[in-house]
Scaffold this motif. Sequence first.
Motif, PDB file in Angstrom:
ATOM      1  N   THR A   1       7.632 -76.407 112.025  1.00  0.00           N
ATOM      2  CA  THR A   1       7.518 -76.150 110.581  1.00  0.00           C
ATOM      3  C   THR A   1       7.646 -77.464 109.823  1.00  0.00           C
ATOM      4  OG1 THR A   1       8.530 -73.954 110.805  1.00  0.00           O
ATOM      5  CG2 THR A   1       8.477 -74.925 108.596  1.00  0.00           C
ATOM      6  N   VAL A   2       6.675 -77.719 108.950  1.00  0.00           N
ATOM      7  CA  VAL A   2       6.805 -78.815 108.002  1.00  0.00           C
ATOM      8  C   VAL A   2       7.377 -78.226 106.714  1.00  0.00           C
ATOM      9  CG1 VAL A   2       5.570 -80.458 106.546  1.00  0.00           C
ATOM     10  CG2 VAL A   2       4.973 -80.258 108.959  1.00  0.00           C
ATOM     11  N   LEU A   3       8.593 -78.630 106.379  1.00  0.00           N
ATOM     12  CA  LEU A   3       9.236 -78.130 105.167  1.00  0.00           C
ATOM     13  C   LEU A   3       9.093 -79.190 104.078  1.00  0.00           C
ATOM     14  CD1 LEU A   3      10.873 -76.102 103.585  1.00  0.00           C
ATOM     15  CD2 LEU A   3      12.962 -77.110 104.547  1.00  0.00           C
ATOM     16  N   PHE A   4       8.327 -78.862 103.063  1.00  0.00           N
ATOM     17  CA  PHE A   4       8.095 -79.777 101.950  1.00  0.00           C
ATOM     18  C   PHE A   4       9.021 -79.405 100.807  1.00  0.00           C
ATOM     19  CE2 PHE A   4       5.670 -80.752  97.988  1.00  0.00           C
ATOM     20  CZ  PHE A   4       5.689 -82.138  98.112  1.00  0.00           C
ATOM     21  N   VAL A   5       9.851 -80.356 100.391  1.00  0.00           N
ATOM     22  CA  VAL A   5      10.800 -80.124  99.299  1.00  0.00           C
ATOM     23  C   VAL A   5      10.385 -80.999  98.121  1.00  0.00           C
ATOM     24  CG1 VAL A   5      13.213 -80.145  98.588  1.00  0.00           C
ATOM     25  CG2 VAL A   5      12.612 -79.655 100.969  1.00  0.00           C
ATOM     26  N   ASP A   6       9.813 -80.378  97.119  1.00  0.00           N
ATOM     27  CA  ASP A   6       9.355 -81.116  95.947  1.00  0.00           C
ATOM     28  C   ASP A   6      10.533 -81.428  95.032  1.00  0.00           C
ATOM     29  OD1 ASP A   6       7.522 -82.352  94.336  1.00  0.00           O
ATOM     30  OD2 ASP A   6       6.887 -80.538  93.305  1.00  0.00           O
ATOM     31  N   GLU A   7      10.513 -82.626  94.458  1.00  0.00           N
ATOM     32  CA  GLU A   7      11.588 -83.101  93.574  1.00  0.00           C
ATOM     33  C   GLU A   7      12.950 -82.971  94.247  1.00  0.00           C
ATOM     34  OE1 GLU A   7      10.988 -82.892  89.252  1.00  0.00           O
ATOM     35  OE2 GLU A   7       9.790 -81.119  89.668  1.00  0.00           O
ATOM     36  N   VAL A   8      13.020 -83.452  95.472  1.00  0.00           N
ATOM     37  CA  VAL A   8      14.239 -83.301  96.281  1.00  0.00           C
ATOM     38  C   VAL A   8      15.444 -83.946  95.610  1.00  0.00           C
ATOM     39  CG1 VAL A   8      13.727 -85.387  97.622  1.00  0.00           C
ATOM     40  CG2 VAL A   8      15.167 -83.593  98.603  1.00  0.00           C
ATOM     41  N   HIS A   9      15.218 -84.929  94.752  1.00  0.00           N
ATOM     42  CA  HIS A   9      16.348 -85.602  94.086  1.00  0.00           C
ATOM     43  C   HIS A   9      17.121 -84.672  93.162  1.00  0.00           C
ATOM     44  CE1 HIS A   9      12.901 -86.001  91.331  1.00  0.00           C
ATOM     45  NE2 HIS A   9      13.794 -85.955  90.371  1.00  0.00           N
ATOM     46  N   ARG A  10      16.537 -83.534  92.832  1.00  0.00           N
ATOM     47  CA  ARG A  10      17.235 -82.595  91.947  1.00  0.00           C
ATOM     48  C   ARG A  10      18.219 -81.693  92.700  1.00  0.00           C
ATOM     49  NH1 ARG A  10      15.074 -82.543  86.834  1.00  0.00           N
ATOM     50  NH2 ARG A  10      13.010 -83.504  86.600  1.00  0.00           N
ATOM     51  N   PHE A  11      18.165 -81.696  94.029  1.00  0.00           N
ATOM     52  CA  PHE A  11      19.162 -80.960  94.805  1.00  0.00           C
ATOM     53  C   PHE A  11      20.488 -81.713  94.773  1.00  0.00           C
ATOM     54  CE2 PHE A  11      16.088 -78.495  97.684  1.00  0.00           C
ATOM     55  CZ  PHE A  11      16.345 -77.306  97.000  1.00  0.00           C
ATOM     56  N   ASN A  12      21.596 -80.980  94.697  1.00  0.00           N
ATOM     57  CA  ASN A  12      22.900 -81.625  94.730  1.00  0.00           C
ATOM     58  C   ASN A  12      23.282 -81.969  96.172  1.00  0.00           C
ATOM     59  OD1 ASN A  12      24.005 -79.294  95.963  1.00  0.00           O
ATOM     60  ND2 ASN A  12      24.400 -78.358  93.973  1.00  0.00           N
ATOM     61  N   LYS A  13      24.457 -82.564  96.341  1.00  0.00           N
ATOM     62  CA  LYS A  13      24.867 -83.049  97.659  1.00  0.00           C
ATOM     63  C   LYS A  13      24.946 -81.913  98.678  1.00  0.00           C
ATOM     64  CE  LYS A  13      28.422 -85.804  99.973  1.00  0.00           C
ATOM     65  NZ  LYS A  13      28.535 -84.904 101.130  1.00  0.00           N
ATOM     66  N   ALA A  14      25.514 -80.787  98.283  1.00  0.00           N
ATOM     67  CA  ALA A  14      25.654 -79.662  99.214  1.00  0.00           C
ATOM     68  C   ALA A  14      24.287 -79.144  99.653  1.00  0.00           C
ATOM     69  CB  ALA A  14      26.462 -78.540  98.568  1.00  0.00           C
ATOM     70  N   GLN A  15      23.358 -79.061  98.717  1.00  0.00           N
ATOM     71  CA  GLN A  15      22.021 -78.583  99.051  1.00  0.00           C
ATOM     72  C   GLN A  15      21.294 -79.569  99.958  1.00  0.00           C
ATOM     73  OE1 GLN A  15      21.035 -78.136  94.884  1.00  0.00           O
ATOM     74  NE2 GLN A  15      20.800 -75.924  95.099  1.00  0.00           N
ATOM     75  N   GLN A  16      21.462 -80.871  99.699  1.00  0.00           N
ATOM     76  CA  GLN A  16      20.836 -81.864 100.567  1.00  0.00           C
ATOM     77  C   GLN A  16      21.448 -81.826 101.969  1.00  0.00           C
ATOM     78  OE1 GLN A  16      20.533 -85.834  98.897  1.00  0.00           O
ATOM     79  NE2 GLN A  16      20.166 -85.050  96.839  1.00  0.00           N
ATOM     80  N   ASP A  17      22.759 -81.634 102.034  1.00  0.00           N
ATOM     81  CA  ASP A  17      23.435 -81.605 103.336  1.00  0.00           C
ATOM     82  C   ASP A  17      22.971 -80.438 104.193  1.00  0.00           C
ATOM     83  OD1 ASP A  17      24.849 -83.864 102.760  1.00  0.00           O
ATOM     84  OD2 ASP A  17      26.709 -82.833 102.219  1.00  0.00           O
ATOM     85  N   ALA A  18      22.488 -79.374 103.574  1.00  0.00           N
ATOM     86  CA  ALA A  18      22.061 -78.196 104.331  1.00  0.00           C
ATOM     87  C   ALA A  18      20.898 -78.505 105.272  1.00  0.00           C
ATOM     88  CB  ALA A  18      21.673 -77.072 103.369  1.00  0.00           C
ATOM     89  N   PHE A  19      20.120 -79.538 104.958  1.00  0.00           N
ATOM     90  CA  PHE A  19      18.955 -79.863 105.798  1.00  0.00           C
ATOM     91  C   PHE A  19      19.335 -80.685 107.030  1.00  0.00           C
ATOM     92  CE2 PHE A  19      17.207 -79.677 101.401  1.00  0.00           C
ATOM     93  CZ  PHE A  19      16.384 -78.578 101.562  1.00  0.00           C
ATOM     94  N   LEU A  20      20.479 -81.355 106.998  1.00  0.00           N
ATOM     95  CA  LEU A  20      20.786 -82.370 108.009  1.00  0.00           C
ATOM     96  C   LEU A  20      20.756 -81.853 109.445  1.00  0.00           C
ATOM     97  CD1 LEU A  20      23.629 -84.332 106.161  1.00  0.00           C
ATOM     98  CD2 LEU A  20      21.172 -84.765 106.174  1.00  0.00           C
ATOM     99  N   PRO A  21      21.494 -80.775 109.773  1.00  0.00           N
ATOM    100  CA  PRO A  21      21.479 -80.344 111.184  1.00  0.00           C
ATOM    101  C   PRO A  21      20.099 -79.897 111.659  1.00  0.00           C
ATOM    102  CG  PRO A  21      22.602 -78.734 109.780  1.00  0.00           C
ATOM    103  CD  PRO A  21      22.386 -79.936 108.952  1.00  0.00           C
ATOM    104  N   HIS A  22      19.306 -79.351 110.776  1.00  0.00           N
ATOM    105  CA  HIS A  22      17.968 -78.880 111.153  1.00  0.00           C
ATOM    106  C   HIS A  22      17.017 -80.053 111.391  1.00  0.00           C
ATOM    107  CE1 HIS A  22      19.001 -74.684 110.169  1.00  0.00           C
ATOM    108  NE2 HIS A  22      19.745 -75.237 109.206  1.00  0.00           N
ATOM    109  N   ILE A  23      17.217 -81.138 110.626  1.00  0.00           N
ATOM    110  CA  ILE A  23      16.420 -82.340 110.872  1.00  0.00           C
ATOM    111  C   ILE A  23      16.803 -82.945 112.218  1.00  0.00           C
ATOM    112  CG2 ILE A  23      15.921 -84.679 110.063  1.00  0.00           C
ATOM    113  CD1 ILE A  23      16.404 -83.687 107.204  1.00  0.00           C
ATOM    114  N   GLU A  24      18.120 -82.989 112.489  1.00  0.00           N
ATOM    115  CA  GLU A  24      18.598 -83.584 113.732  1.00  0.00           C
ATOM    116  C   GLU A  24      18.102 -82.814 114.951  1.00  0.00           C
ATOM    117  OE1 GLU A  24      22.789 -83.606 113.264  1.00  0.00           O
ATOM    118  OE2 GLU A  24      22.840 -85.508 112.169  1.00  0.00           O
ATOM    119  N   ARG A  25      18.114 -81.478 114.895  1.00  0.00           N
ATOM    120  CA  ARG A  25      17.683 -80.662 116.032  1.00  0.00           C
ATOM    121  C   ARG A  25      16.168 -80.611 116.165  1.00  0.00           C
ATOM    122  NH1 ARG A  25      22.069 -77.191 114.311  1.00  0.00           N
ATOM    123  NH2 ARG A  25      20.596 -75.875 113.174  1.00  0.00           N
ATOM    124  N   GLY A  26      15.452 -81.038 115.114  1.00  0.00           N
ATOM    125  CA  GLY A  26      13.997 -80.950 115.159  1.00  0.00           C
ATOM    126  C   GLY A  26      13.463 -79.590 114.760  1.00  0.00           C
TER     127      GLY A  26
END
Length: 460
Positions: free
Chosen positions: A117-142
Amino acid sequence: MARRPSSPQSSEDLLHVDRSAMQPLAERMRPRTLDEMVGQKRLLAPRSALRRAIESGRVHSMILWGPPGCGKTTLALLLARYADAEFRAISAVLSGLPEVRQVLAEAAQRFAEGHRTVLFVDEVHRFNKAQQDAFLPHIERGTILFVGATTENPSFELNSALLSRCRVHVMEAVSVDDIALALRQALDDDERGLGGRGLRVSEEALREIARAADGDVRRALTLLEIAAELAEGEDGEITPTTLAQVLADRTRRFDKGGEQFYDQISALHKSVRSSNPDAALYWFARMLDGGCDRAYLARRLTRMAVEDVGLADPRAMPMALEAWDTFERLGSPEGELALAQVVVYLATTAKSNAVYAAYNAARSDVQEYGTQDVPLHLRNAPTRLMKQLGYSQGYRYDHDVEGGIALEQTGFPDAMGERVYYEPVERGLEIRLKEKLDRLRAERETARRERGVSKSRDGT
């Protein structure tokens, strides 16, 4: 042989045609391959690292940083197409954490089934820290190939943890030539564009639209579509009159609180500092054109007068304040001329940051030496007790001294000794200030040295 009749279109085909016709021109003309993209020649040049990765399907999580309409969404779609992956898009403006979690759960299920899955997040800078952190483990696992799009500097707006897991690709505003090419392609395309309508438009008119789009391909195609609709009632020609209607309210890129804002005020300040009145006027006009708060500009000009002109020309600061006051009285647009006058004056007059540097040096000593006692001779002595304790003892009243200066008298705490902060430059009025200070400092040093010799002789 008789030709077989074509089979009738299904209801789904007809629905697809209707939906396509309802889409804006910019969406219909979205590139389907890398070769169809206009602009981004540096990033997507043949044999470039990113292009090779996309064409091979071995893409990585990334941040696409660039102005509106430069192709961030299109590039994300092409990433998914070349990688044979599912494309999902969310907007940081419209989506909250529950929707993010749902999309990530679906991607995890798809990953377990062997699909990406290619997950496109438009205007990602508007997400707060908690919302940005939610992506981290999924990016790491691929689980996902993360593609974040932002118009703001990722260094300031995104978490370092997210940045460390993604590669930042800088996308540029599309040039006028490339936008004009995209407009011509839309006019010639019979399937998705405006071909077959008999529209007539000159190359210069296309370039005028391209210039008005200000680096934004999507905006250019929207302007062309509006012009085409007007032209259909005028024998199919996009005339200068038509263009005047369409381009009446053109504006340039300017984000009052973002990267464009800080880049442009930096360019204005540095142009003033470099004594380049023409460049300074250009950036001043750009900021006015973009809707910058005029009071903010007046305040920044006053700061330039203090920080960069200083005592090389003491007239600069009152002139900046007077221009600010003039603007407050006249308003726009007449008052803007007063600010423009100050821009030119500040850029052309003598410059010195000697006071600015001296102030910073003094502040540094305050922090380093802490709370030092005021020398006794500099203290006031309004009471008998204070006089008995030595307050004001040894102080020499400068006006009673020949020359008006008690040269041997120190003004610093004993633990610090004499310091030199202010060093005038040899420009403007500071030339004269420097001559005077150099003479006084030399005389003061001689007087203190002679006093020291005298003390050692009489033992006092």
